[in-house]
Design a protein around this motif. Sequence first.
Motif, PDB file in Angstrom:
ATOM      1  N   THR A  84       4.103   6.122   2.204  1.00 32.44           N
ATOM      2  CA  THR A  84       4.177   6.446   3.624  1.00 32.44           C
ATOM      3  C   THR A  84       5.079   5.480   4.370  1.00 32.44           C
ATOM      4  OG1 THR A  84       2.299   5.035   4.239  1.00 32.44           O
ATOM      5  CG2 THR A  84       1.796   7.303   3.552  1.00 32.44           C
ATOM      6  N   ARG A  85       5.599   5.940   5.491  1.00 33.34           N
ATOM      7  CA  ARG A  85       6.470   5.084   6.316  1.00 33.34           C
ATOM      8  C   ARG A  85       5.692   3.874   6.830  1.00 33.34           C
ATOM      9  NH1 ARG A  85       7.150   9.867  10.648  1.00 33.34           N
ATOM     10  NH2 ARG A  85       7.142  10.934   8.662  1.00 33.34           N
ATOM     11  N   GLU A  86       4.372   4.068   7.120  1.00 33.38           N
ATOM     12  CA  GLU A  86       3.573   2.954   7.615  1.00 33.38           C
ATOM     13  C   GLU A  86       3.475   1.847   6.575  1.00 33.38           C
ATOM     14  OE1 GLU A  86       2.841   6.399  10.083  1.00 33.38           O
ATOM     15  OE2 GLU A  86       2.618   6.192   7.915  1.00 33.38           O
ATOM     16  N   CYS A 108      14.879  -1.254   5.096  1.00 33.06           N
ATOM     17  CA  CYS A 108      13.687  -0.391   5.052  1.00 33.06           C
ATOM     18  C   CYS A 108      14.114   1.050   5.349  1.00 33.06           C
ATOM     19  CB  CYS A 108      12.709  -0.913   6.111  1.00 33.06           C
ATOM     20  SG  CYS A 108      11.150  -0.060   6.204  1.00 33.06           S
ATOM     21  N   TYR A 110      12.862   5.143   5.703  1.00 31.86           N
ATOM     22  CA  TYR A 110      11.765   6.110   5.811  1.00 31.86           C
ATOM     23  C   TYR A 110      12.212   7.255   6.704  1.00 31.86           C
ATOM     24  CZ  TYR A 110      11.083   3.175   9.957  1.00 31.86           C
ATOM     25  OH  TYR A 110      11.285   2.450  11.101  1.00 31.86           O
ATOM     26  N   SER A 131      11.418   1.671   0.448  1.00 32.96           N
ATOM     27  CA  SER A 131      11.671   3.048   0.882  1.00 32.96           C
ATOM     28  C   SER A 131      10.547   4.001   0.497  1.00 32.96           C
ATOM     29  CB  SER A 131      12.990   3.530   0.254  1.00 32.96           C
ATOM     30  OG  SER A 131      13.293   4.851   0.634  1.00 32.96           O
ATOM     31  N   THR A 132      10.458   5.088   1.257  1.00 32.38           N
ATOM     32  CA  THR A 132       9.693   6.242   0.795  1.00 32.38           C
ATOM     33  C   THR A 132      10.571   6.997  -0.200  1.00 32.38           C
ATOM     34  OG1 THR A 132      10.523   7.576   2.647  1.00 32.38           O
ATOM     35  CG2 THR A 132       8.398   6.460   2.965  1.00 32.38           C
ATOM     36  N   ARG A 135      13.163   9.704   1.573  1.00 35.32           N
ATOM     37  CA  ARG A 135      14.336   9.183   2.265  1.00 35.32           C
ATOM     38  C   ARG A 135      15.319   8.548   1.275  1.00 35.32           C
ATOM     39  NH1 ARG A 135      16.168   8.461   7.519  1.00 35.32           N
ATOM     40  NH2 ARG A 135      15.159  10.509   7.667  1.00 35.32           N
ATOM     41  N   GLN A 283       6.945  10.020  15.681  1.00 32.74           N
ATOM     42  CA  GLN A 283       7.132   8.773  14.920  1.00 32.74           C
ATOM     43  C   GLN A 283       6.982   7.546  15.819  1.00 32.74           C
ATOM     44  OE1 GLN A 283       7.500   8.081  11.847  1.00 32.74           O
ATOM     45  NE2 GLN A 283       8.437   6.065  11.756  1.00 32.74           N
TER      46      GLN A 283
END
Length: 450
Positions: A84-86, A108, A110, A131-132, A135, A283
């Motif tokens: 996840t981006r979080e 980073c 995402y 990274s996710t 992305r 977001q």
Amino acid sequence: MSNEPVGFDTFKLNRQLLDAVESAGYKVPTPIQEKSIPLALAGHDILGIAQTGTGKTAAYILPLLMKVKYAQGMHPRALVLAPTRELVMQIEGVARQLAENTDLRIVCLYGGLGPKTQIEQVAAGVDILISTTGRFLDLYRKGTIYTRDIKTMILDEADKMMDMGFMPQIRNILEVIPSKRQNLLFSATFSPRVDHLAAEFLEFPERVEVTPSATTAETIGQIKYFVPNFRTKLYLLAHILEKEEVSKAIIFIRSRKNAEEVFRYVRHKSSAETRVIHANKGQNTRINSMEEFKSGAVDFLIATDVASRGLDVSMVSHVINFDVPLIYEDYVHRIGRTGRAEQEGRAITFINPAETWHFEKIEELIRMEVEENPIPKEVTITETPFEEKQAYERELDKIKQKENPDYKGAFHEKKEKPRQNIGKGQKVKAKKSRAKRNRNQLKTKNQKNK
């Protein structure tokens, strides 16, 4: 053998990293750090099993920073993937903090934002990519990411990646990075799917398991309440937030609709600053809400499971499961938001009649029976509305049918009786016949009266 605790200076870390560790306030390594860091520094593939809140991010970031050491070239030499981006943002925060005395370039990646800025950052030169999966593949397909220099790959929260269906993306990434590399895989639980991934992803790995898979932290006091319906859950929640010493709480809800309803109710009942985050929130809204919660500007965070991982917040006093998670491993991740860094926390779960079976499965997973508390007398217990009661019955029927395919249940589909196909002529004939029958009955009745 000395009984003194091991310090970070016993690891083969350079002075820049040791100074950053001290500046970050790390005193002694956690068990996962103590076991993982020497193995990672020695170049081994690692399979790490540890619940959230045990310091596993630093367990792989420190040896990674030592290996990459300083800025070099234009292309990434290490890749960290997270679901996840979080979580990506949390890992980035730890990496930047520990790399503050180096010139390493950390980027980073995402989704949820336009890729333009991220493309520019990669093009300017990067040593470590965090990274996710989605992305990373997007930018790779655009020709932005050059992968041949990647010598280390780390997969964090592997069990969540499995749950979210990212296996095809992971395989696509494995095809485009060098096969000769060091691999580290970390997970809070060790399911058969994670085992299968480890066999595919790691070569002769060293297994580091500081606690049995799906074990909850001992610093978390767990409580359960059996609650008859949604309205009573709201009243119980308001009671807990008012009567207990709740300094900072995360309240987990299963659906976006209920999250909004609980948010409105809590905001109405409490003067505490409250935010709600779920997949329908933008977001920037989600990021801002999390940052405010971390800083202490927000007291209560109401969230769907989008926030159950990747939220590293100190001093969360309570995690409240308003709903029981249907992915049982998520229970471990949810309550792992409290009781972090040796601090004590409380995890409270509300269980309605349709969730009892699911929570029993969770207790099997964590190998313990959670203590039950009665609903306090001050809490109003309302009667369950008919529609809600029917929804519980349907859910229970599904559970019983899963266990026994022959079970029909209260809501199984009944076969309709076949309807006769009557034509127009037959309808007219039947109508005349009924009229004639009625006339004859009336005639007989009149004759008897005479």
